[in-house]
Design a protein around this motif. Structure first.
Motif, mmCIF file in Angstrom:
data_model
loop_
_atom_site.group_PDB
_atom_site.id
_atom_site.type_symbol
_atom_site.label_atom_id
_atom_site.label_comp_id
_atom_site.label_asym_id
_atom_site.label_seq_id
_atom_site.Cartn_x
_atom_site.Cartn_y
_atom_site.Cartn_z
ATOM 1 N N LEU A 1 -22.245 -50.314 2.341
ATOM 2 C CA LEU A 1 -21.846 -51.330 2.995
ATOM 3 C C LEU A 1 -21.835 -51.435 4.414
ATOM 4 C CD1 LEU A 1 -18.788 -50.543 0.127
ATOM 5 C CD2 LEU A 1 -20.867 -52.088 0.317
ATOM 6 N N MET A 2 -23.124 -51.269 5.687
ATOM 7 C CA MET A 2 -22.740 -51.209 6.655
ATOM 8 C C MET A 2 -23.538 -52.266 7.754
ATOM 9 S SD MET A 2 -21.972 -47.708 8.045
ATOM 10 C CE MET A 2 -21.583 -48.189 9.323
ATOM 11 N N GLU A 3 -23.778 -52.990 8.215
ATOM 12 C CA GLU A 3 -24.837 -53.936 8.384
ATOM 13 C C GLU A 3 -24.286 -53.904 11.025
ATOM 14 O OE1 GLU A 3 -23.993 -57.486 7.339
ATOM 15 O OE2 GLU A 3 -21.915 -58.143 8.228
ATOM 16 N N PRO A 4 -25.464 -54.323 11.121
ATOM 17 C CA PRO A 4 -25.245 -54.411 12.321
ATOM 18 C C PRO A 4 -25.234 -55.743 13.361
ATOM 19 C CG PRO A 4 -27.701 -54.051 11.664
ATOM 20 C CD PRO A 4 -26.574 -54.178 10.804
ATOM 21 N N THR A 5 -24.601 -56.023 14.118
ATOM 22 C CA THR A 5 -23.748 -56.759 14.737
ATOM 23 C C THR A 5 -23.944 -57.257 16.284
ATOM 24 O OG1 THR A 5 -22.036 -59.004 14.194
ATOM 25 C CG2 THR A 5 -21.320 -56.227 14.141
ATOM 26 N N LYS A 6 -23.656 -57.725 16.888
ATOM 27 C CA LYS A 6 -23.497 -58.204 17.996
ATOM 28 C C LYS A 6 -24.718 -57.780 19.021
ATOM 29 C CE LYS A 6 -18.016 -57.917 18.361
ATOM 30 N NZ LYS A 6 -17.108 -56.856 18.281
ATOM 31 N N LEU A 7 -25.625 -58.303 18.316
ATOM 32 C CA LEU A 7 -27.021 -57.630 18.484
ATOM 33 C C LEU A 7 -27.328 -58.096 20.857
ATOM 34 C CD1 LEU A 7 -29.217 -55.794 18.930
ATOM 35 C CD2 LEU A 7 -30.704 -58.329 18.087
ATOM 36 N N LYS A 8 -27.535 -57.734 21.750
ATOM 37 C CA LYS A 8 -27.336 -58.147 22.595
ATOM 38 C C LYS A 8 -28.527 -57.008 23.870
ATOM 39 C CE LYS A 8 -23.062 -55.684 24.482
ATOM 40 N NZ LYS A 8 -22.127 -55.842 25.052
ATOM 41 N N TRP B 1 -25.968 -52.799 19.496
ATOM 42 C CA TRP B 1 -25.575 -53.574 19.137
ATOM 43 C C TRP B 1 -23.942 -53.085 18.622
ATOM 44 C CZ3 TRP B 1 -30.570 -51.350 18.429
ATOM 45 C CH2 TRP B 1 -30.521 -49.399 18.045
ATOM 46 N N ALA B 2 -23.336 -53.018 17.246
ATOM 47 C CA ALA B 2 -22.898 -52.322 16.967
ATOM 48 C C ALA B 2 -22.181 -52.666 15.487
ATOM 49 C CB ALA B 2 -21.479 -53.262 17.158
ATOM 50 N N TRP B 3 -21.624 -51.269 14.557
ATOM 51 C CA TRP B 3 -22.277 -51.559 13.234
ATOM 52 C C TRP B 3 -20.518 -51.399 12.913
ATOM 53 C CZ3 TRP B 3 -26.238 -50.745 10.185
ATOM 54 C CH2 TRP B 3 -26.904 -49.859 10.475
ATOM 55 N N GLN B 4 -20.219 -52.438 11.425
ATOM 56 C CA GLN B 4 -19.474 -53.100 10.964
ATOM 57 C C GLN B 4 -19.365 -53.299 9.386
ATOM 58 O OE1 GLN B 4 -18.118 -56.661 12.644
ATOM 59 N NE2 GLN B 4 -19.853 -58.085 10.635
ATOM 60 N N ARG B 5 -18.403 -53.183 9.126
ATOM 61 C CA ARG B 5 -17.981 -53.302 7.606
ATOM 62 C C ARG B 5 -19.020 -54.565 6.658
ATOM 63 N NH1 ARG B 5 -16.180 -49.856 3.666
ATOM 64 N NH2 ARG B 5 -16.309 -50.355 1.169
ATOM 65 N N ARG B 6 -20.056 -54.534 6.032
ATOM 66 C CA ARG B 6 -20.433 -55.421 5.298
ATOM 67 C C ARG B 6 -19.847 -56.218 5.015
ATOM 68 N NH1 ARG B 6 -24.886 -54.532 1.050
ATOM 69 N NH2 ARG B 6 -25.816 -53.156 2.242
ATOM 70 N N SER B 7 -19.651 -57.727 5.069
ATOM 71 C CA SER B 7 -19.189 -58.893 4.711
ATOM 72 C C SER B 7 -19.968 -59.439 3.369
ATOM 73 C CB SER B 7 -18.591 -59.744 6.103
ATOM 74 O OG SER B 7 -19.766 -60.337 6.427
#
Length: 744
Positions: free
Chosen positions: A466-473, A486-492
């Protein structure tokens, strides 16, 4: 029309399975509901509609029916099952015939209308070779009677008759369910008791509250009439709730219903096994935070219920132990704050019965070497989907004894489970998980009694991790490398994803890096300078984010080309400068400059040119000449302001004491002493007299200028610019010149 039957009298239990169309029936008839048939005095029915002649035996069907008699209620209950494939309303009736010892028929019938998904007409009848007339149908249900019961099912299109079922009422008696009570319990046994109105044989069954499977007593228990029997159930688990029921029957007859269940708990027993802890130390300036972790003991393995864990620790000072501190916890982790040094820690399980055996740990905070956590951990759904959660990780480089895999519900911290995986395995399957719940899964590396930091991932059986990478830069770019974060957050989203990866590619280049929750950045190397690249984030085979990036221009080839030219130009310039200096010194020798000399610089100083004081030295005064012919002038001037600013002495007018070195003059000399006049000249006081007078005049002239400076000139020193000051002019013979220095 059949007569209505009270539902308290007629109980029909219908159970249907739509696929197989199997229906189960249970019908109970009380004796006072039976009615005689006017057309046939051998039959008793519950409705006049059943007073009909049954079909021939070949037309009757085997229902596999069973019946029993309840003495207390004076009722007969019959049960059977039937398969049908039609769905129509039907009514059910029962027909009772009393068997005759010699000749003469007798019968009675019961009917009940049913609204069924499918139905047929059913009746019970007795078909003996001879029957006796029934004078009173309610008296038919007695233990001494022999009955023939027939079932009849009818609907608008179907009418079925069952084959006769013969019942000897005495043998068909079903005892009432006994009343079970709890007598007592121990750590592994429970005692229960019950009583019976007659001689019966009984059977006991029991199960734990956490189980759905019943366990039965191996043998029948014989219970005498009007006596209470006590039975002990052995081999139970300590501190566990159990439910027990009992069923009895006569020596011949039908078993009673199971009694109402009674709940009882076995007593507690002190744990017989110790936990297996490991420790992790987070060092601080004064010592550290000591994390003690262990696997929860199973009650079966521990030999008793686990109420909590007792953690005791003390510091070791040389050969002595300090006072012990004790902490009780209910979780499988304990955090202790310790100072620097050697500590001894023990962990033991406890319950209401006492404390179990303990295991000891020895921790030296000064020699502690931390153990690394696992890397690249991920959780996905197993194949086939729904069988469990597949957990995988990368084995660390440090030595590892085994791995502890721990999981619990995210909504319930206390519901934790553990499993152990050997050191050569980097994956495991977690089974028996709820598909509607999400879990927090952790992997802990263990080496002997030391454990590393846990690595955790949230997951569910439907969605996997239940995790996904986000804010790739992009955070850094040079000629040959690109750094991304990147940062990890709970999958939506509700879509299941087995893995993520990031790809950097161009027309002739492609590099892919899998993404793991313990990573936050990555650097792509060995790239081409001044080239356009595309950065893509993938979720399985679907791209979720794209970034364009260009590497920097590589200046090294330009610098490498220009450097030899720059070195050549610098060499030529240096050689030309050195050649010019050498040629200039050879053809144009250096000429001394007066203004560069020390004397010239002193003369050009403006403070000497603007000075109002003038001290003139005549070079002739320093020449070695005849002392008897040449006369000199001595000017005496005080260093500090005084009424006598300058004193001019003529050496020819001086007379010295007898202690002088030179010869005395032959004639007295003239001496002057006086202040300057208003016109700038020197006022002279001339006196003629003896040598004693001249000597006194000199003393008067020098009386107020003990700290005077004497300057000798050729004749006189003109002090016209110093007005209102006393000037003494003394003229001496040249013979006394060597003694002038004595005046200073």
């Amino acid at each position: 029309m059949p007569a209505p039957v009270d539902m308290d009298v007629l109980h029909i239990i219908l159970t249907a399975t739509s696929l197989l169309c199997v229906f189960s029936y249970e019908i109970t008839v009380n004796s006072f509901d039976l009615l005689p048939c006017k057309e046939d005095d051998k039959v008793c029915v519950t409705g006049s509609g059943d007073c009909v002649q049954p079909p021939p035996p070949l037309a009757q069907k085997n229902f596999n029916m069973s019946c029993y008699f309840k003495v207390s209620l004076e009722s007969v209950t019959c049960e059977w099952s039937e398969k049908q494939f039609s769905h129509t309303a039907a009514s059910v009736s029962l027909i009772f015939n009393r068997q005759r010892l010699h000749t003469g028929p007798s019968s009675c019938t019961m009917t009940q209308s049913l609204n069924l998904t499918f139905g047929y007409f059913l009746s019970f009848c007795t078909n003996l070779f001879s029957f006796r007339p029934v004078k009173h149908c309610p008296a038919l249900f007695v233990p001494a009677e022999r009955l023939m019961i027939t079932a009849r099912v009818r609907s608008s299109s179907v009418e079925l008759w069952s084959q006769p079922h013969y019942v000897f009422v005495y043998k068909a008696v079903k005892p009432a369910a006994p009343e079970l009570t709890v007598i007592g319990s121990t750590e592994d046994s429970v005692s229960v008791g019950w009583s019976s109105s007659g001689d019966t044989r009984c059977q006991l069954r029991y199960r734990a509250h956490s189980s759905e499977t019943w366990s039965q007593s191996p043998d029948f228990v014989f219970t005498p009439q009007n006596q209470k029997h006590i039975y002990s159930i052995n081999g139970l688990q300590p501190f566990t709730f159990y439910t027990a029921t009992v069923s009895c029957s006569r020596t011949v007859g039908i078993w009673s219903n199971w009694s109402a269940g009674v709940s009882v708990r076995t007593l507690d027993r002190a744990p017989s096994k110790y936990p297996q802890p490991c420790y992790r130390l987070d060092k601080t300036d004064s010592g550290g935070r000591l994390h003690i972790m262990w696997k929860a003991l199973d009650p079966h393995d521990a030999g008793g219920h686990i109420l909590g864990y007792q953690v005791s620790y003390r510091r070791v000072m040389g050969q002595q132990l300090q006072d012990r501190s004790v902490v009780n916890v209910t979780d499988e982790i304990c955090v202790l704050t310790v100072d620097e040094g050697t500590w001894r820690v023990s962990v033991a399980a406890f319950n209401t019965a006492g404390v179990g055996p303990s295991v000891n740990l020895s921790v030296d905070t000064r020699r502690h070497r931390p153990l690394s956590s696992v890397r690249n951990m991920w959780v996905s759904c197993s194949v086939p989907v729904g069988t469990g959660l597949w957990v995988q990780w990368e084995i660390p480089a440090q030595p590892v004894t085994h791995f502890d895999v721990w999981w619990r519900l995210e909504t319930n911290v206390s519901s934790s489970c553990w499993s152990t995986v050997n050191s050569s395995t980097s994956s495991t399957l977690i089974q028996d998980v709820d598909p509607m719940e999400s879990y927090l899964i952790s992997v802990v590396p263990v080496y002997k009694q030391q454990c590393g930091p846990p690595q955790s991932v949230s997951a569910s059986l439907r969605l996997g991790a239940l995790m996904e990478p986000t804010k790739l830069k992009v955070t850094g770019v040079n000629q040959t490398a690109v750094t991304v974060m990147w940062a990890w957050q709970r999958r939506s989203g509700p879509v299941r994803v087995d893995g993520y990866r990031v790809t950097l590619r161009s027309d002739s280049y492609e590099q892919t890096q899998p993404l793991w929750p313990d990573q936050r950045q990555h650097t792509f190397i060995n790239l081409t300078a001044d080239t356009e690249y595309c950065l893509v984030l993938w979720a399985d085979n679907s791209s979720t984010h794209m970034i364009s990036v260009r590497t920097e221009f590589d200046q090294f080839p330009v610098v490498a080309t220009a450097m030899p030219l720059l070195l050549l130009a610098a060499t030529v310039f240096i050689v030309s400068i050195l050649s010019r200096t050498m040629y200039k010194g050879f053809f144009y020798p250096r000429v001394s400059s007066p203004q560069d000399s020390t004397a010239g610089q002193w003369l050009m100083d403006s403070k000497h040119q603007n000075s109002t004081k003038q001290n003139i030295l005549d070079i002739q005064d320093f020449q070695d000449v005849d002392l008897l012919e040449v006369k000199s002038t001595i000017v005496v001037e005080p260093c500090c302001p005084d009424p006598l600013d300058r004193l001019v002495i003529k050496l020819s007018d001086l007379r010295l004491d007898a202690e002088h070195d030179g010869p005395a003059p032959s004639t007295p000399q003239q001496f002057q002493c006086g202040p300057s006049d208003d016109e700038g000249g020197t006022a002279h006081h001339t006196e003629q007299g003896s040598q004693e007078q001249a000597h006194d005049a000199v003393k008067r002239c020098f009386g107020g200028v003990a700290d005077a400076q004497i300057t000798c000139e050729g004749e006189y020193v003109v002090n016209a610019s110093y007005q209102e000051r006393t000037v003494v002019s003394v003229t001496c013979d040249t013979d006394y010149l060597p003694n002038v220095a004595a005046l200073t």
